[in-house]
Structure formats: structure tokens, C-alpha cells
Design an enzyme around this catalytic site. Structure first.
Site, PDB file in Angstrom:
ATOM      1  N   SER A  53       0.844  -1.189   0.000  1.00 42.67           N
ATOM      2  CA  SER A  53       0.000   0.000   0.000  1.00 42.67           C
ATOM      3  C   SER A  53       0.880   1.240   0.000  1.00 42.67           C
ATOM      4  CB  SER A  53      -0.908  -0.004   1.243  1.00 42.67           C
ATOM      5  OG  SER A  53      -1.776   1.098   1.232  1.00 42.67           O
ATOM      6  N   ASP A  54       0.418   2.255  -0.678  1.00 39.14           N
ATOM      7  CA  ASP A  54       1.142   3.525  -0.649  1.00 39.14           C
ATOM      8  C   ASP A  54       0.175   4.658  -0.912  1.00 39.14           C
ATOM      9  OD1 ASP A  54       3.224   5.650  -1.029  1.00 39.14           O
ATOM     10  OD2 ASP A  54       4.515   3.913  -0.885  1.00 39.14           O
TER      11      ASP A  54
END
Length: 197
Positions: A73-74
Site C-alpha cells: 500500500s502507498d
């Protein structure tokens, strides 16, 4: 089958833990600047950057086990035509917050699920945040109280804490603001048998 969170973010881990998800954390070694430079640091590429960062983090850890499900995730912050990075100093945090003061910016969060060396699912979400027109004195007090935590998040705030006082309105999902579109992730984990339906 294990679920591995490929992230060093305490906020993302806390969200999964609070939702009752069993997982392990392995922090990936990914050159984020190189990815951003390769795609091109521009507002037009913001979504592509977030997606590639999430995917790259998951792929970097996917070798841990061929049966493991790895979640990357980012998040990127889009302000006008600028993409902001995490501040490198308290002065930079102050500069970022001053640039965001009294206006609107966007947080784009992307997630990627990988098994072995294949991405099997991805999603993203975008939230609009309206920062209030706070005084310089308030900003100084905020940064003094928040301290070095201001350097751990793009924009210099954590919405789940003291940073909430910086805002007057948020259009979108609170989980996305915190760094991961959790409801989308939970739906995917149910689909792939990691959570009961």
C-alpha cells in the site's frame, strides 16, 4: 496461507489490527524516489505512482513464500500540480503545512495484493481534504506538540491524532486518509479466503 503487510506504516498495521485481520509485517526495501522519477513526478502521474509503489512493495516481499498473500500500500499527496513527499526536516514540514493552509489537497491511496510474483488484485481511492486557515501561532504550537512525527507522513500531519485540528472538511473515506482504503482491502481479503464471509 499467511497475509503479509509489506509496509512500515504503523497506521496501516493499526487499521488491519483494529479490523481483526491476522497478518505479519515485513518492511520492504523499495527505492521510492527511483520509481517516482521513472514514472515522472507530475500531477498527471499521481495515480500511477501510488499504484506502482504499492505493487512494488508487495512484489519485493512476495518471495517470502509462494503461498503467502502480500499486501502493498502507498499514498501520494497531490496539491495543485505538485506531488509532495514526506518532509525531511521540521522546517520542511512547516513549509508544507503553510502551502496547504486554507486550501484543498488530495490524498491518493493505492493497494496491491500479490501472490508469488503476480499481482492478483489492486484498487485505489482518492480523498479531498480542506485545510483550515490556521494562524502561524497555531502552526508553531502544533509542530512543537507533534514533534518528529511530522516527518513520518506526507503533508506533516496524522489525521487520526492532533492533525485533525488542521482541517475544516474532508470529502471521502477516513481509512484512505490514514493511508489505505481499508474497506476495499477487507472485501478483497474475503474474496481470496483470508476472512470469513
Amino acid at each position: 496461507m499467511r497475509l503479509i503487510l509489506a509496509s512500515g506504516s504503523a497506521a496501516r498495521a493499526q487499521m488491519l489490527e483494529d479490523a481483526g485481520v491476522s497478518f505479519e509485517v515485513i518492511r520492504p526495501d523499495v527505492d521510492e524516489d527511483a520509481i517516482k522519477d521513472k514514472i515522472g513526478r507530475s500531477a498527471a502521474n499521481a495515480q500511477a505512482i501510488a499504484a506502482r509503489l504499492a505493487q512494488s512493495k508487495a512484489l519485493a516481499i512476495a518471495e517470502a513464500g509462494p503461498d503467502d498473500l502480500v499486501l502493498g500500500s502507498d499514498q501520494v499527496l497531490l496539491h495543485g500540480s505538485d506531488l509532495l513527499d514526506k518532509p525531511g526536516s521540521m522546517d520542511e514540514a512547516r513549509t508544507q503545512l503553510l502551502s496547504l493552509r486554507g486550501g484543498r489537497h488530495y490524498l491518493l491511496s493505492a493497494v496491491s495484493l500479490v501472490r508469488a510474483d503476480t499481482e492478483i488484485w489492486s484498487a485505489s481511492d482518492k480523498v479531498a481534504l480542506h485545510m483550515r486557515d490556521f494562524t502561524d501561532e497555531f502552526l508553531d504550537r502544533y509542530l512543537q506538540a507533534f514533534g518528529k512525527l511530522a516527518l513520518t507522513s506526507v503533508g506533516g500531519y496524522h489525521i487520526e491524532g492532533l492533525g485533525a485540528q488542521l482541517f475544516e472538511k474532508i470529502d471521502g473515506d477516513q481509512f484512505t486518509v490514514r493511508g489505505m482504503p481499508l474497506l476495499l482491502v477487507l472485501g478483497a481479503l474475503r474474496r481470496f479466503g483470508m476472512l470469513k464471509t
